[in-house]
Write an enzyme that holds these catalytic residues in place. Sequence first.
Site, short mmCIF file in Angstrom:
data_model
loop_
_atom_site.label_atom_id
_atom_site.label_comp_id
_atom_site.label_asym_id
_atom_site.label_seq_id
_atom_site.Cartn_x
_atom_site.Cartn_y
_atom_site.Cartn_z
N CYS A 1 0.83 -1.20 0.00
CA CYS A 1 0.00 0.00 0.00
C CYS A 1 0.87 1.26 0.00
CB CYS A 1 -0.82 0.00 1.30
SG CYS A 1 -2.55 0.24 1.06
N HIS A 2 0.52 2.22 -0.84
CA HIS A 2 1.25 3.48 -0.85
C HIS A 2 0.86 4.35 0.34
CE1 HIS A 2 1.52 2.25 -5.06
NE2 HIS A 2 2.63 2.94 -5.10
N GLU B 1 -7.68 2.10 2.93
CA GLU B 1 -7.85 2.84 4.18
C GLU B 1 -9.27 2.64 4.73
OE1 GLU B 1 -6.05 3.84 1.67
OE2 GLU B 1 -4.14 4.37 2.61
N ASP C 1 -13.21 -7.24 20.61
CA ASP C 1 -12.38 -7.26 21.82
C ASP C 1 -13.16 -6.81 23.05
OD1 ASP C 1 -9.92 -7.30 23.38
OD2 ASP C 1 -9.95 -5.11 23.25
#
Lengths: 163, 163, 163, 163, 163, 163
Positions: B78-79, B114, B128
């Site tokens: 990923c950039h 993203e 969680d």
Amino acid sequence: MADRSLTHLDPLGGARMVDVTPKEPTHRRALARCRVWMAPETTEKVASNAITKGDVLGTARIAGIQAAKRTPDLIPMCHPLLVGAVHVNFTIGDDYVEVESQVETVDRTGVEMEALTACAVAALTIYDMCKSADRSMVIGELALWEKTGGSRGPWRRTSLDEH
Amino acid sequence: MADRSLTHLDPLGGARMVDVTPKEPTHRRALARCRVWMAPETTEKVASNAITKGDVLGTARIAGIQAAKRTPDLIPMCHPLLVGAVHVNFTIGDDYVEVESQVETVDRTGVEMEALTACAVAALTIYDMCKSADRSMVIGELALWEKTGGSRGPWRRTSLDEH
Amino acid sequence: MADRSLTHLDPLGGARMVDVTPKEPTHRRALARCRVWMAPETTEKVASNAITKGDVLGTARIAGIQAAKRTPDLIPMCHPLLVGAVHVNFTIGDDYVEVESQVETVDRTGVEMEALTACAVAALTIYDMCKSADRSMVIGELALWEKTGGSRGPWRRTSLDEH
Amino acid sequence: MADRSLTHLDPLGGARMVDVTPKEPTHRRALARCRVWMAPETTEKVASNAITKGDVLGTARIAGIQAAKRTPDLIPMCHPLLVGAVHVNFTIGDDYVEVESQVETVDRTGVEMEALTACAVAALTIYDMCKSADRSMVIGELALWEKTGGSRGPWRRTSLDEH
Amino acid sequence: MADRSLTHLDPLGGARMVDVTPKEPTHRRALARCRVWMAPETTEKVASNAITKGDVLGTARIAGIQAAKRTPDLIPMCHPLLVGAVHVNFTIGDDYVEVESQVETVDRTGVEMEALTACAVAALTIYDMCKSADRSMVIGELALWEKTGGSRGPWRRTSLDEH
Amino acid sequence: MADRSLTHLDPLGGARMVDVTPKEPTHRRALARCRVWMAPETTEKVASNAITKGDVLGTARIAGIQAAKRTPDLIPMCHPLLVGAVHVNFTIGDDYVEVESQVETVDRTGVEMEALTACAVAALTIYDMCKSADRSMVIGELALWEKTGGSRGPWRRTSLDEH
């Protein structure tokens, strides 16, 4: 306004990282799996290493292992721990790649979040490397399958329908 | 062995971060969603802020936003880019929490990873915080729903069955 | 002691991140190389993928690419920038593996530290994966070979003896 | 294609983080060194704190210590551990700066990667701070020199020619 | 419960990273300061480099510069940006060390959080290095003093009493 | 110049991470506090969740907890350790928000830097979320209040004037 002054905010509802210091370190293990659903042409390309961005599963494996180590930095209420072993492997089906991760440690808290995070980041990496070939992918079935160690004893999932 | 010496390894198959420098920066936006399936009792606890670890959705929102910024550190090919806006929101169903994230930027490369990473990490955070109450949770349906900007033009998913 | 009070410390000698804001973004490229010297038996194992820890060069390539992105977090006075392309490749010699990395960007500052850091971390990863097989390894010849873009124009190294 | 379905990928060749959980924590120490070769004028500037970017060795020392702590985040198959002590020191020669790092811990796995990574990042930092003055620098001779603790007992290198 | 299903959570109150993509990049600068109050004997040790943990101000300067680069990773709703220059300097008073940081960039959003974070982390580093000598330290007066660039124009603080 | 060659740099003055490996792990706890001074209108907005950037205290709490885990990555000479519990809470006064953090661990070194860093980053987050409403804020009174565990025994601050 004076009556607001010096009133302690009720901490109920406020997120906290619960205290694990009274626990003894024990050996703990967790196994998680997920699937990246994709077009059959895409699974063929993954299997034959024909994706132009490079080795999909090799890259996803490393991304998953690295993510297991960064879990407490990603999941706010997760306790830091030292993972002692991480394995990430793959099964290729007709229209999916299955990711399986296993994490072990000797610590005061379990490693299920580490195993789930390794699966999720490996799956996202598969997605990233295949996305110019296939826009239809969906990541699903991310679940814990086994958990050993800790006070609640071993646990094993028998099907996805348990939820 | 001498013939092996100085032979360049064929880089085909080797992962690479493709060159985006010839592209012009443009406004780009991506929208992703996923679901955390859980017992109805658990969605009720989430909705009424009764999970003992604290505010589930508030914590998940921040974890998702932070994860969007760390995407290139998690996904190897990923950039890096500078996200200009991130929103993470939730819908509570009978037996699931749906996560939706939207990311915008002005850059040479898109923000779909993203948006997907924000969803995945927000979902893992929900998991969680609820896991001591509910061991049956499954994360699924993680998919891109909209993407605008870039040379390939806007794209919109109409159903999960597209894959 | 009064005379010490309010005296500004001479900032000379203090490390600083120099100002690049007056510069215009231009296309920049850097190429670096290094070698990991090892026993011939070890290069054979690397070439035949017989190292027990797994795929050495695939892992090193990803580690190098990830390290290029983290360079400003590792090298204190390095400016952050957005790498637009990273390639890491390898040549296997009789008693060494050569690492070559190339980094490109469009930015106000060059990418030579990114290229050198990618090489160094890829080499350290090779070392880590081979170290149970070979304790004698030495990493050397880490140098910049080409650099283009920026006000000082292109530069090319012709030999390691230039230093 | 059906026969490909459900076939487990052979994990051989796949990178893994080996299991250290059966080991007992013991005191471990590692010592590594490398050299940054540079023009004699540059070593003089380093020694007299005349490099315009600031205190070269002070900055490199801190970068090296910080890198030791981040080793498992940089080297994919490295186990996380808690370093208990890190020292980074320097010797200035006519045309080189030598970096020496020593790392100690009480853990299930050794610290040689931490010591080597501290050296490499300290050397890269020296390079970064001196590069506007000297384009000819080469980093070399990065090697482990001593290692104690662990099941294989103490080990000491006597020369760089051992490889 | 059916009426809760599919109800979008009101996003008001939910944290968001506001959209800066419509803004044009401009040159921006921010200057912040804080003080570490300590015993006069401690300031003397800092000034004479007699703290046993090493060079206090050199270490704090680097920690502050590194922290400026990590600000968006620490402050959840902070936009990532590329700092173009960071300076951290110190003044030693009778019973305090004053930290001053200045950050510059060309971006769509300001750098006041970067300047404040650099001061805070430099101050915490001073505290860490002096704490075995002085348990009484207090960090205070952390404030923005100047800010230029951006749509609201330049701003300058004239005293701490403004709040 | 020959006499400079091979001269070991005096490491005095050089920063080091002191050796904690001879210590035994014990239970340790630290409590820190600080205040964000702001206009009374701003404290009212914080208390009524009327700040447009979103839930100020919920976001600050998570930022503080995450920062406690990252302390050794921020403070160069800080030892890494595994925090076992972190709590961050708030009191709203007329013209300030007080932040209180408590950190616990079982380790060879104390957690006062973790508690102080959690307070500082929570305070910076409050500042970031309120800064468009109030430019006058000042962060102050950041201090350790309690510390237990370790060879020097428990310690308690009675007032800020102790420094």
